[in-house]
Design a protein around this motif. Structure first.
Motif, mmCIF file in Angstrom:
data_model
loop_
_atom_site.group_PDB
_atom_site.id
_atom_site.type_symbol
_atom_site.label_atom_id
_atom_site.label_comp_id
_atom_site.label_asym_id
_atom_site.label_seq_id
_atom_site.Cartn_x
_atom_site.Cartn_y
_atom_site.Cartn_z
ATOM 1 N N ARG A 120 23.235 -76.611 -28.048
ATOM 2 C CA ARG A 120 24.354 -77.431 -27.252
ATOM 3 C C ARG A 120 25.854 -76.894 -27.563
ATOM 4 O O ARG A 120 26.530 -76.888 -26.362
ATOM 5 C CB ARG A 120 24.251 -79.159 -27.607
ATOM 6 N N ASN A 122 26.563 -74.137 -28.270
ATOM 7 C CA ASN A 122 26.585 -72.654 -27.657
ATOM 8 C C ASN A 122 26.518 -73.006 -26.183
ATOM 9 O O ASN A 122 27.423 -72.271 -25.153
ATOM 10 C CB ASN A 122 25.441 -71.948 -27.917
ATOM 11 N N ALA A 123 26.095 -73.805 -25.446
ATOM 12 C CA ALA A 123 26.155 -74.274 -24.036
ATOM 13 C C ALA A 123 27.145 -74.701 -23.666
ATOM 14 O O ALA A 123 27.717 -74.452 -22.574
ATOM 15 C CB ALA A 123 24.832 -74.901 -23.793
ATOM 16 N N MET A 124 27.823 -75.371 -24.595
ATOM 17 C CA MET A 124 29.121 -76.153 -24.094
ATOM 18 C C MET A 124 30.286 -74.885 -24.244
ATOM 19 O O MET A 124 30.960 -74.822 -23.391
ATOM 20 C CB MET A 124 29.596 -77.105 -24.922
ATOM 21 N N ARG A 126 29.566 -71.829 -23.454
ATOM 22 C CA ARG A 126 29.207 -70.998 -22.333
ATOM 23 C C ARG A 126 29.752 -71.623 -21.018
ATOM 24 O O ARG A 126 30.342 -71.035 -20.241
ATOM 25 C CB ARG A 126 27.651 -70.590 -22.293
ATOM 26 N N ALA A 127 29.598 -73.094 -20.983
ATOM 27 C CA ALA A 127 29.927 -73.846 -20.002
ATOM 28 C C ALA A 127 31.495 -73.540 -19.891
ATOM 29 O O ALA A 127 32.051 -73.524 -18.550
ATOM 30 C CB ALA A 127 29.504 -75.243 -20.163
ATOM 31 N N ARG A 128 32.156 -73.768 -20.833
ATOM 32 C CA ARG A 128 33.635 -73.665 -20.909
ATOM 33 C C ARG A 128 34.072 -71.984 -20.209
ATOM 34 O O ARG A 128 35.045 -71.682 -19.568
ATOM 35 C CB ARG A 128 34.292 -73.847 -22.283
ATOM 36 N N GLU A 129 33.182 -70.971 -20.660
ATOM 37 C CA GLU A 129 33.777 -69.739 -20.406
ATOM 38 C C GLU A 129 33.105 -69.437 -18.812
ATOM 39 O O GLU A 129 34.007 -68.810 -18.156
ATOM 40 C CB GLU A 129 32.727 -68.680 -21.077
ATOM 41 N N VAL A 130 32.141 -70.120 -18.591
ATOM 42 C CA VAL A 130 31.795 -70.187 -16.940
ATOM 43 C C VAL A 130 33.107 -70.720 -16.142
ATOM 44 O O VAL A 130 33.339 -70.448 -15.156
ATOM 45 C CB VAL A 130 30.241 -71.034 -16.694
ATOM 46 N N GLU A 131 33.323 -72.006 -16.729
ATOM 47 C CA GLU A 131 34.411 -72.878 -15.798
ATOM 48 C C GLU A 131 35.580 -71.999 -15.856
ATOM 49 O O GLU A 131 36.272 -71.815 -14.828
ATOM 50 C CB GLU A 131 34.552 -74.148 -16.689
ATOM 51 N N ARG A 134 35.074 -69.252 -13.558
ATOM 52 C CA ARG A 134 35.065 -69.957 -11.978
ATOM 53 C C ARG A 134 36.729 -69.897 -11.464
ATOM 54 O O ARG A 134 37.133 -69.631 -10.360
ATOM 55 C CB ARG A 134 34.428 -70.976 -11.853
#
Length: 145
Positions: A120, A122-124, A126-131, A134
């Motif tokens: 979780r 790590n996923a968070m 990565r989600a920040r990196e993706v955001e 974007r």
């Protein structure tokens, strides 16, 4: 051996016959009344002794049977106690195995939850990196419109 009832009936018949013979001997004058009374007292004492002997033999027999039953029950109790000790030992082993298994399960669950927590986190990240990516990609698109 005669049963107590048959023995008592036989003794009563013999006592009556003996008293009749003594009475006839006294009436015939062959023995004195004192000698007849002494003989009667001796016979009564002998009958009482015989009764006590028979009673004691019966009581001794009953005590012997009770003793045998007690020994039988003690042997059964010893077997039951040994079986209970065996069962108790097995239960102790099972309790230890269950406790060890519960400890392993707790460790496994802890590891799984930690792994899920790391995923979780790590996923968070990565989600920040993706955001962020974007946002970087959208920023030039907004500027051109």
């Amino acid at each position: 051996m005669l049963s107590p009832r048959r023995l008592a009936a036989t003794a009563a018949a013999l006592a009556a016959l003996t008293l009749g013979v003594l009475a006839l001997l006294v009436v015939a004058g062959l023995i004195t009344p004192g000698a007849a009374a002494t003989a009667t007292a001796f016979l009564v004492t002998f009958a009482a002794l015989a009764y006590v002997t028979v009673t004691l033999r019966r009581v001794d027999g009953k005590a012997h049977r009770i003793d045998l039953r007690i020994k039988k029950h003690e042997a059964e109790l010893a077997k039951t106690t040994a079986a209970l000790r065996t069962i108790e030992t097995r239960l102790d082993l099972l309790v230890r195995a269950v406790e060890e298994s519960a400890g392993r399960r707790a460790d496994d669950l802890g590891a799984i939850l930690a792994s899920l927590g790391e995923d979780r986190v790590n996923a968070m990240a990565r989600a920040r990196e993706v955001e962020e990516l974007r946002a970087e990609v959208r920023a030039p698109a907004k500027d051109s419109v």
